[in-house]
Design a protein around this motif. Structure first.
Motif, PDB file in Angstrom:
ATOM      1  N   ASP A   1      21.403  -3.122  11.019  1.00  0.00           N
ATOM      2  CA  ASP A   1      21.971  -2.107  11.785  1.00  0.00           C
ATOM      3  C   ASP A   1      20.858  -2.053  13.050  1.00  0.00           C
ATOM      4  O   ASP A   1      19.972  -1.167  12.917  1.00  0.00           O
ATOM      5  CB  ASP A   1      21.962  -0.795  11.224  1.00  0.00           C
ATOM      6  N   PHE A   2      21.193  -2.668  13.989  1.00  0.00           N
ATOM      7  CA  PHE A   2      20.082  -2.868  15.173  1.00  0.00           C
ATOM      8  C   PHE A   2      20.321  -1.201  16.038  1.00  0.00           C
ATOM      9  O   PHE A   2      19.353  -0.962  16.512  1.00  0.00           O
ATOM     10  CB  PHE A   2      20.406  -3.812  15.938  1.00  0.00           C
ATOM     11  N   THR A   3      21.580  -0.864  16.104  1.00  0.00           N
ATOM     12  CA  THR A   3      21.614   0.421  16.728  1.00  0.00           C
ATOM     13  C   THR A   3      21.028   1.422  16.004  1.00  0.00           C
ATOM     14  O   THR A   3      20.201   2.276  16.470  1.00  0.00           O
ATOM     15  CB  THR A   3      23.216   1.013  16.540  1.00  0.00           C
ATOM     16  N   ALA A   4      20.837   1.663  14.747  1.00  0.00           N
ATOM     17  CA  ALA A   4      20.102   2.660  13.854  1.00  0.00           C
ATOM     18  C   ALA A   4      18.686   2.513  14.178  1.00  0.00           C
ATOM     19  O   ALA A   4      17.935   3.462  14.127  1.00  0.00           O
ATOM     20  CB  ALA A   4      20.572   2.564  12.455  1.00  0.00           C
ATOM     21  N   LEU A   5      18.134   1.030  14.198  1.00  0.00           N
ATOM     22  CA  LEU A   5      16.701   1.233  14.626  1.00  0.00           C
ATOM     23  C   LEU A   5      16.403   1.637  15.908  1.00  0.00           C
ATOM     24  O   LEU A   5      15.344   2.238  15.928  1.00  0.00           O
ATOM     25  CB  LEU A   5      16.293  -0.633  14.338  1.00  0.00           C
ATOM     26  N   ALA A   6      17.318   1.317  16.801  1.00  0.00           N
ATOM     27  CA  ALA A   6      16.895   1.803  18.176  1.00  0.00           C
ATOM     28  C   ALA A   6      17.056   3.067  18.164  1.00  0.00           C
ATOM     29  O   ALA A   6      15.935   4.033  18.936  1.00  0.00           O
ATOM     30  CB  ALA A   6      18.240   1.330  19.303  1.00  0.00           C
ATOM     31  N   ARG A   7      17.921   3.707  17.551  1.00  0.00           N
ATOM     32  CA  ARG A   7      17.945   5.497  17.336  1.00  0.00           C
ATOM     33  C   ARG A   7      16.491   5.839  16.929  1.00  0.00           C
ATOM     34  O   ARG A   7      15.893   6.968  17.282  1.00  0.00           O
ATOM     35  CB  ARG A   7      18.925   5.838  16.660  1.00  0.00           C
TER      36      ARG A   7
ATOM     37  N   ASP B   1      13.839   5.475  19.219  1.00  0.00           N
ATOM     38  CA  ASP B   1      14.053   6.164  20.508  1.00  0.00           C
ATOM     39  C   ASP B   1      13.760   5.375  21.539  1.00  0.00           C
ATOM     40  O   ASP B   1      13.270   5.802  22.742  1.00  0.00           O
ATOM     41  CB  ASP B   1      13.347   7.483  20.500  1.00  0.00           C
ATOM     42  N   GLY B   2      14.410   4.171  21.658  1.00  0.00           N
ATOM     43  CA  GLY B   2      14.332   3.184  22.887  1.00  0.00           C
ATOM     44  C   GLY B   2      15.119   1.948  22.638  1.00  0.00           C
ATOM     45  O   GLY B   2      15.565   1.806  21.384  1.00  0.00           O
ATOM     46  N   LYS B   3      15.286   1.090  23.629  1.00  0.00           N
ATOM     47  CA  LYS B   3      16.016   0.037  23.599  1.00  0.00           C
ATOM     48  C   LYS B   3      15.211  -1.223  22.800  1.00  0.00           C
ATOM     49  O   LYS B   3      14.009  -1.107  23.059  1.00  0.00           O
ATOM     50  CB  LYS B   3      16.677  -0.541  24.888  1.00  0.00           C
ATOM     51  N   LEU B   4      15.693  -2.070  22.234  1.00  0.00           N
ATOM     52  CA  LEU B   4      15.307  -3.140  21.579  1.00  0.00           C
ATOM     53  C   LEU B   4      15.203  -4.444  22.263  1.00  0.00           C
ATOM     54  O   LEU B   4      15.981  -4.452  23.419  1.00  0.00           O
ATOM     55  CB  LEU B   4      15.969  -3.602  20.269  1.00  0.00           C
ATOM     56  N   ARG B   5      14.037  -5.213  22.399  1.00  0.00           N
ATOM     57  CA  ARG B   5      13.899  -6.325  22.813  1.00  0.00           C
ATOM     58  C   ARG B   5      13.840  -7.418  21.453  1.00  0.00           C
ATOM     59  O   ARG B   5      13.011  -7.426  20.739  1.00  0.00           O
ATOM     60  CB  ARG B   5      12.490  -6.672  23.594  1.00  0.00           C
ATOM     61  N   VAL B   6      15.021  -7.939  21.498  1.00  0.00           N
ATOM     62  CA  VAL B   6      15.214  -8.966  20.193  1.00  0.00           C
ATOM     63  C   VAL B   6      14.904 -10.568  20.672  1.00  0.00           C
ATOM     64  O   VAL B   6      15.247 -11.173  21.459  1.00  0.00           O
ATOM     65  CB  VAL B   6      16.784  -8.820  19.939  1.00  0.00           C
ATOM     66  N   PHE B   7      14.272 -11.264  19.386  1.00  0.00           N
ATOM     67  CA  PHE B   7      13.829 -12.555  19.639  1.00  0.00           C
ATOM     68  C   PHE B   7      13.735 -13.295  18.480  1.00  0.00           C
ATOM     69  O   PHE B   7      13.752 -12.517  17.127  1.00  0.00           O
ATOM     70  CB  PHE B   7      12.698 -12.797  20.579  1.00  0.00           C
TER      71      PHE B   7
ATOM     72  N   SER C   1      27.820  -6.697  19.519  1.00  0.00           N
ATOM     73  CA  SER C   1      28.344  -5.398  19.318  1.00  0.00           C
ATOM     74  C   SER C   1      27.319  -4.112  19.213  1.00  0.00           C
ATOM     75  O   SER C   1      27.648  -2.932  19.171  1.00  0.00           O
ATOM     76  CB  SER C   1      28.974  -5.315  17.815  1.00  0.00           C
ATOM     77  N   ALA C   2      26.122  -4.551  19.558  1.00  0.00           N
ATOM     78  CA  ALA C   2      24.984  -3.489  19.724  1.00  0.00           C
ATOM     79  C   ALA C   2      24.358  -3.698  21.098  1.00  0.00           C
ATOM     80  O   ALA C   2      23.245  -3.226  21.289  1.00  0.00           O
ATOM     81  CB  ALA C   2      23.936  -3.672  18.557  1.00  0.00           C
ATOM     82  N   LEU C   3      24.945  -4.107  22.178  1.00  0.00           N
ATOM     83  CA  LEU C   3      24.274  -4.288  23.404  1.00  0.00           C
ATOM     84  C   LEU C   3      23.931  -2.944  23.774  1.00  0.00           C
ATOM     85  O   LEU C   3      23.260  -3.022  24.850  1.00  0.00           O
ATOM     86  CB  LEU C   3      25.444  -4.900  24.295  1.00  0.00           C
ATOM     87  N   ASP C   4      24.549  -1.775  23.644  1.00  0.00           N
ATOM     88  CA  ASP C   4      23.990  -0.602  24.257  1.00  0.00           C
ATOM     89  C   ASP C   4      22.536  -0.216  24.053  1.00  0.00           C
ATOM     90  O   ASP C   4      21.803   0.466  24.675  1.00  0.00           O
ATOM     91  CB  ASP C   4      24.803   0.543  23.822  1.00  0.00           C
ATOM     92  N   VAL C   5      21.956  -0.724  22.863  1.00  0.00           N
ATOM     93  CA  VAL C   5      20.513  -0.617  22.399  1.00  0.00           C
ATOM     94  C   VAL C   5      19.651  -1.765  22.764  1.00  0.00           C
ATOM     95  O   VAL C   5      18.665  -1.643  22.140  1.00  0.00           O
ATOM     96  CB  VAL C   5      20.371  -0.015  20.994  1.00  0.00           C
ATOM     97  N   ILE C   6      20.317  -2.892  23.356  1.00  0.00           N
ATOM     98  CA  ILE C   6      19.302  -3.898  23.589  1.00  0.00           C
ATOM     99  C   ILE C   6      19.003  -4.198  25.119  1.00  0.00           C
ATOM    100  O   ILE C   6      19.971  -4.226  25.825  1.00  0.00           O
ATOM    101  CB  ILE C   6      20.232  -5.454  23.143  1.00  0.00           C
ATOM    102  N   ASP C   7      17.558  -4.647  25.506  1.00  0.00           N
ATOM    103  CA  ASP C   7      17.188  -4.626  26.631  1.00  0.00           C
ATOM    104  C   ASP C   7      17.418  -6.189  26.968  1.00  0.00           C
ATOM    105  O   ASP C   7      17.963  -6.506  28.182  1.00  0.00           O
ATOM    106  CB  ASP C   7      15.838  -4.470  26.953  1.00  0.00           C
ATOM    107  N   ASP C   8      16.967  -7.215  26.094  1.00  0.00           N
ATOM    108  CA  ASP C   8      17.310  -8.541  26.228  1.00  0.00           C
ATOM    109  C   ASP C   8      17.060  -9.227  25.108  1.00  0.00           C
ATOM    110  O   ASP C   8      16.705  -8.840  24.065  1.00  0.00           O
ATOM    111  CB  ASP C   8      16.097  -9.041  27.230  1.00  0.00           C
ATOM    112  N   MET C   9      17.511 -10.616  24.765  1.00  0.00           N
ATOM    113  CA  MET C   9      17.353 -11.261  23.671  1.00  0.00           C
ATOM    114  C   MET C   9      16.855 -12.806  24.354  1.00  0.00           C
ATOM    115  O   MET C   9      17.220 -13.320  25.126  1.00  0.00           O
ATOM    116  CB  MET C   9      18.454 -11.396  23.120  1.00  0.00           C
TER     117      MET C   9
END
Length: 274
Positions: free
Chosen positions: A96-102, A105-111, A128-136
């Motif tokens: 759950d990437f959205t839960a981690l971002a919450r 308290d910030g957007k994620l950089r995923v790699f 499906s979790a793009l709202d909490v992702i800065d880039d990949m």
């Protein structure tokens, strides 16, 4: 790479493990990610930490998702990473990437160097979790990167191209030969950067519906849109939308598939299709 440098870990086929060891490629990926302190960085499938260590040299903390219990334990017990790494023993497809971002308290950089056997479903999971992702930034099979970046008229343009390009800027970063890994995969690899749009050029009303439209349209690539989409939308309506129903799906643009989806979302009763 010798077994000694792999510290005795045997790559596991069921996890799709191919361990990156090419220092030039590693440096190229780290430069592309360009990590900085205070960023919420999360690595998928850290493996033997080929990317983890150099990323941590530039960042103050790193979250990693690792399914292999042996590799997770190695990371947790590595004294050089103590206090700098949080290991999530989890399947990235279910994470759950959205839960981690919450939580952060910030957007994620995923790699990550993604296991090729799950790369496409994993990309869809992340979309499906793009709202909490800065880039990949991902290492993928080159053929998958080609499909992501393909334009209309290309043989590789399809559902993945539309779904990714509708919501992300796609930038191929570098190509990676098989000998950069142990064991060497039988395919070429490539690194891609995906940057979610704050304001997509072609906003879509329902991304799940767009996925359904694309799946239906591209399921039989050699057939026309009239034939493939007849259960969803009439040829007359396609023409009203400026889309030739006699075209094959790969010659139409991302914008066209968004138009079809938005029309269907607006006319959800879809009486015309019956």
């Amino acid at each position: 790479m010798t077994n000694r440098t792999m510290d005795g870990h045997r790559a596991r086929k069921r996890f799709g493990q191919n361990f990156l060891h090419d220092e030039q490629v590693i440096s190229g990926i780290v430069a592309a990610v360009f990590p900085k302190p205070q960023q919420h960085l999360i690595e998928i499938g850290p493996g033997l930490a080929a990317l983890t260590r150099p990323i941590l040299e530039r960042a103050d903390h790193l979250h990693v998702v690792e399914l292999d219990r042996d590799l997770a334990a190695r990371l947790e017990n590595d004294p050089t990473m103590a206090g700098k790494i949080t290991v999530h023993r989890n399947d990235a497809l279910k994470f759950d990437f959205t839960a981690l971002a919450r939580q952060l308290d910030g957007k994620l950089r995923v790699f990550g160097n993604l296991p090729y056997n799950i790369s496409t479903p994993l990309i869809f999971h992340l979309l499906s979790a793009l709202d909490v992702i800065d880039d990949m930034h991902f290492m993928l099979q080159k053929e998958v990167v080609d499909r992501m970046a393909a334009g209309p008229g290309s043989k590789t343009f399809g559902r993945l191209s539309v779904m990714v390009q509708q919501c992300c800027k796609v930038t191929p970063v570098l190509e990676v030969p098989p000998h950069s890994f142990t064991p060497a995969p039988k395919v070429d690899s490539a690194v891609v950067r995906l940057e979610p749009y704050e304001h997509p050029p072609y906003p879509v009303a329902d991304r799940a519906l767009l996925n359904h439209v694309c799946h239906t349209a591209f399921h039989q690539r050699r057939k026309t849109l009239r034939n493939n989409l007849k259960e969803l939308i009439s040829a007359d309506t396609l023409e009203q939308l400026g889309i030739n129903p006699a075209d094959r799906p790969e010659v139409r643009s991302v914008e066209d598939f968004v138009k079809i989806t938005n029309w269907l979302a607006e006319h959800s009763s879809n009486d015309e299709a019956h």
